[in-house]
Design an enzyme around this catalytic site. Structure first.
Site: not given
Ligand SMILES: NC(=O)c1ccc[n+]([C@@H]2O[C@H](COP(=O)([O-])OP(=O)(O)OC[C@H]3O[C@@H](n4cnc5c(N)ncnc54)[C@H](O)[C@@H]3O)[C@@H](O)[C@H]2O)c1
Ligand SMILES: [Zn+2]
Ligand SMILES: [Zn+2]
Length: 369
Positions: A40-42, A62-63, A92, A95, A98, A106, A110, A169, A362
């Site tokens: 992914c771009h991130t 992260h994907e 979670c 919180c 959530c 959430c 964090r 993502c 992708r």
């Protein structure tokens, strides 16, 4: 255990695939064997060093999607063998956010996640005596990862994980922007700026919501072709008169819903201006560069246009990613056209090159079983 992983050693340098150590899951965590992971771009954004909150060394990715291989003490909702999609945006369930239907942000982990640590403030990744930080709480450019239970969405065991990973993502971000942030009404007119993974997902989300007209705007004819495949009823090559043309084609009013999925603040402005007076809602999903601001003439707001931002499409990951995957399995979302290249972990830098060249939507890393 020793695993192979793609490590960001230095910003601006290619990732280095190597052996690193991974400790057992702590209480509340699970060990996941990755089956597939999108690029992914991130990941590229962090690797390039442009992201002000980035850190190195770290294992990017992260994907991801994979299979639970072990669970730590106290894990309630996951068992060995479960198929999961990784969530950089956890849920979670307890919180203040959530418990509120208005947001998916959430609060539980964090702070530690942002610094590269698992919830107890330590890492499971290491290299000899050196700790390696986790990226986005996921670090899925690796054969295995350890993640908190609250950041894993359990999906149907029948779902193909090399497709399901896209729901971790980009695809969920686009789908959710239309379905959960904007809550597009049936029969409405929608305009989507950008036809990358996120914009194409938004087109599909507008279609699933029953929009009547879906106009997609991009610079690339190839990508507009993909947008038609996802349900765009009209397409437009972006130019200086884009907004005027959209307003003209909507009886001089603008669209009920607009979506921005480019990360360009000029396009964000166009998306606001192309929204209808009275009730038009502009949803911003693109991530702008550091320090950039969005210019809006206040009169546009006084006359009833609204602007919303959307992180991970407003998707509450553990509840809603499995539902989106179900809709894919029922044939309602056509995932295959998004997967343009299948690569091995060792080819991860090629995934970045393809992305920079805008070659395909992708690249998906596949891990041999
Ligand atoms: N909000 C979130 O949680 C979230 C999650 C993932 C990605 N993103 C962001 O969403 C954005 C899109 O991601 P992507 O993976 O789809 O990117 P992408 O680069 O694949 O797609 C962007 C598209 O925008 C088009 N574009 C560029 N300039 C344009 C213009 N002037 N008018 C119309 N189209 C134009 C490009 O041709 C391209 O097809 C990025 O900013 C990314 O960082 C946000
Ligand atoms: Zn991403
Ligand atoms: Zn929470």
């Amino acid at each position: 255990m020793q695993i192979r992983a793609a490590v960001l050693e230095e910003f601006g340098e290619p990732l280095v695939v190597q052996e690193v150590g991974l400790a057992d899951p702590a209480p509340g965590e699970a060990l996941v064997r990755l089956v597939a992971c999108g690029v992914c771009h991130t990941d590229l954004y962090t690797a390039s060093g442009v992201d002000p909150s980035g850190y190195a060394p770290t294992v990017l990715g992260h994907e991801g999607a994979g299979v639970v291989e072990a669970v730590g003490e106290g894990v309630k909702d996951l068992a060995v063998g479960d198929h999961v999609v990784t969530l950089f945006s956890p849920q979670c369930g307890e919180c203040v956010h959530c418990l509120d239907p208005r947001t998916n942000l959430c609060m539980a982990i964090r702070e530690q996640q942002g610094k590269g640590y698992l919830p107890d403030g330590t890492t499971r990744l290491h290299r000899g005596d050196e700790e390696l930080r986790h990226f986005m709480g996921t670090s899925t450019f690796a054969e295995y990862t350890v993640m908190p239970e609250i950041a894993l969405a359990k999906v149907s065991p029948e779902a193909e994980l090399d497709r399901a990973c896209l729901f971790a993502c980009g695809l969920s971000t686009g789908l959710g922007a239309a379905m959960f942030t904007a809550k597009v009404q049936p029969g409405s007119t929608c305009v989507v700026f950008g036809a990358g993974m996120v914009g194409l997902g938004a087109v599909a989300g507008c279609r699933l919501q029953g929009a009547e007209r879906i106009l997609c705007v991009d610079l690339s004819e190839d990508r507009l072709e993909l947008a038609r495949g996802q349900g765009a009823t009209e397409t437009m090559v972006a130019g200086p008169d884009t907004v005027a043309e959209i307003v003209e084609s909507t009886d001089g009013f603008g669209a009920d819903y607009t979506f921005e999925a480019t990360g360009n603040v000029q396009v964000m402005r166009q998306a606001v201006e192309a929204a209808r007076m009275g009730w038009g809602l502009c949803t911003v999903a693109g991530v702008a560069g550091k320090g950039e601001t969005l210019d809006i003439v206040p009169r546009l707001l006084i006359t009833g246009r609204r602007v919303a931002g959307s992180s991970f499409g407003g998707v509450k990951g553990r509840d809603q990613v499995p539902q989106l995957v179900e809709r894919y399995m029922r044939g309602e979302i056509d995932v295959d056209p998004f997967i343009s290249h299948r690569i091995s972990l060792d080819e991860v830098n090629r995934g970045f090159e393809l992305m920079e060249a805008q070659d395909g939507i992708r690249s998906v890393i596949e891990f041999p079983a």
